[in-house]
Motif scaffolding. Sequence first.
Motif, short mmCIF file in Angstrom:
data_model
loop_
_atom_site.label_atom_id
_atom_site.label_comp_id
_atom_site.label_asym_id
_atom_site.label_seq_id
_atom_site.Cartn_x
_atom_site.Cartn_y
_atom_site.Cartn_z
N TYR A 128 0.81 -1.21 0.00
CA TYR A 128 0.00 0.00 0.00
C TYR A 128 0.85 1.27 0.00
N GLY A 129 2.17 1.10 -0.01
CA GLY A 129 3.05 2.26 -0.08
C GLY A 129 2.98 3.12 1.17
N THR A 130 3.40 4.36 1.01
CA THR A 130 3.33 5.32 2.10
C THR A 130 2.01 6.06 2.00
N ARG A 131 1.29 6.10 3.09
CA ARG A 131 -0.03 6.74 3.12
C ARG A 131 -0.31 7.26 4.52
N THR A 132 -1.41 7.97 4.69
CA THR A 132 -1.74 8.47 6.02
C THR A 132 -2.20 7.30 6.91
N ILE A 133 -2.09 7.52 8.21
CA ILE A 133 -2.59 6.51 9.16
C ILE A 133 -4.08 6.27 8.90
N LYS A 134 -4.82 7.34 8.66
CA LYS A 134 -6.26 7.23 8.39
C LYS A 134 -6.51 6.33 7.18
N SER A 135 -5.74 6.53 6.12
CA SER A 135 -5.89 5.73 4.91
C SER A 135 -5.45 4.28 5.14
N ALA A 136 -4.38 4.10 5.92
CA ALA A 136 -3.91 2.74 6.24
C ALA A 136 -4.97 1.98 7.03
N PHE A 137 -5.68 2.68 7.91
CA PHE A 137 -6.78 2.06 8.65
C PHE A 137 -7.89 1.67 7.68
N GLY A 138 -8.15 2.53 6.71
CA GLY A 138 -9.20 2.27 5.72
C GLY A 138 -8.95 1.03 4.89
N VAL A 139 -7.68 0.75 4.55
CA VAL A 139 -7.36 -0.45 3.77
C VAL A 139 -6.97 -1.62 4.67
N SER A 140 -6.98 -1.38 5.99
CA SER A 140 -6.67 -2.41 6.98
C SER A 140 -5.25 -2.98 6.81
N SER A 141 -4.29 -2.06 6.67
CA SER A 141 -2.89 -2.48 6.47
C SER A 141 -2.29 -3.05 7.75
N ASN A 142 -1.96 -4.32 7.72
CA ASN A 142 -1.30 -4.97 8.86
C ASN A 142 0.06 -4.35 9.14
#
Length: 78
Positions: free
Chosen positions: A41-55
């Motif tokens: 998912y690359g570098t993204r905001t914490i909010k966006s990482a939560f949205g894609v459920s990045s482990n």
Amino acid sequence: KLFTLMAALNEGIDPETLIDAGRKVELEGGEPVYNNDRADYGTRTIKSAFGVSSNTAFIRLLLSVGEDKVIEMAKSMG
């Protein structure tokens, strides 16, 4: 992930902060952690990482905030 996010917010970390949500995290003395389907998912905001459920992003965030603070948050939320 929710408890880690809440602990980070409690520590004053902005949800717009960028975090590495790459496909893999190597943990010292443990098995590597991957995102589902080993997605990068690359570098993204914490909010966006939560949205894609990045482990991987949330392992990195947990390590940044500290396990003890995440545990405290989980206990305080029941």
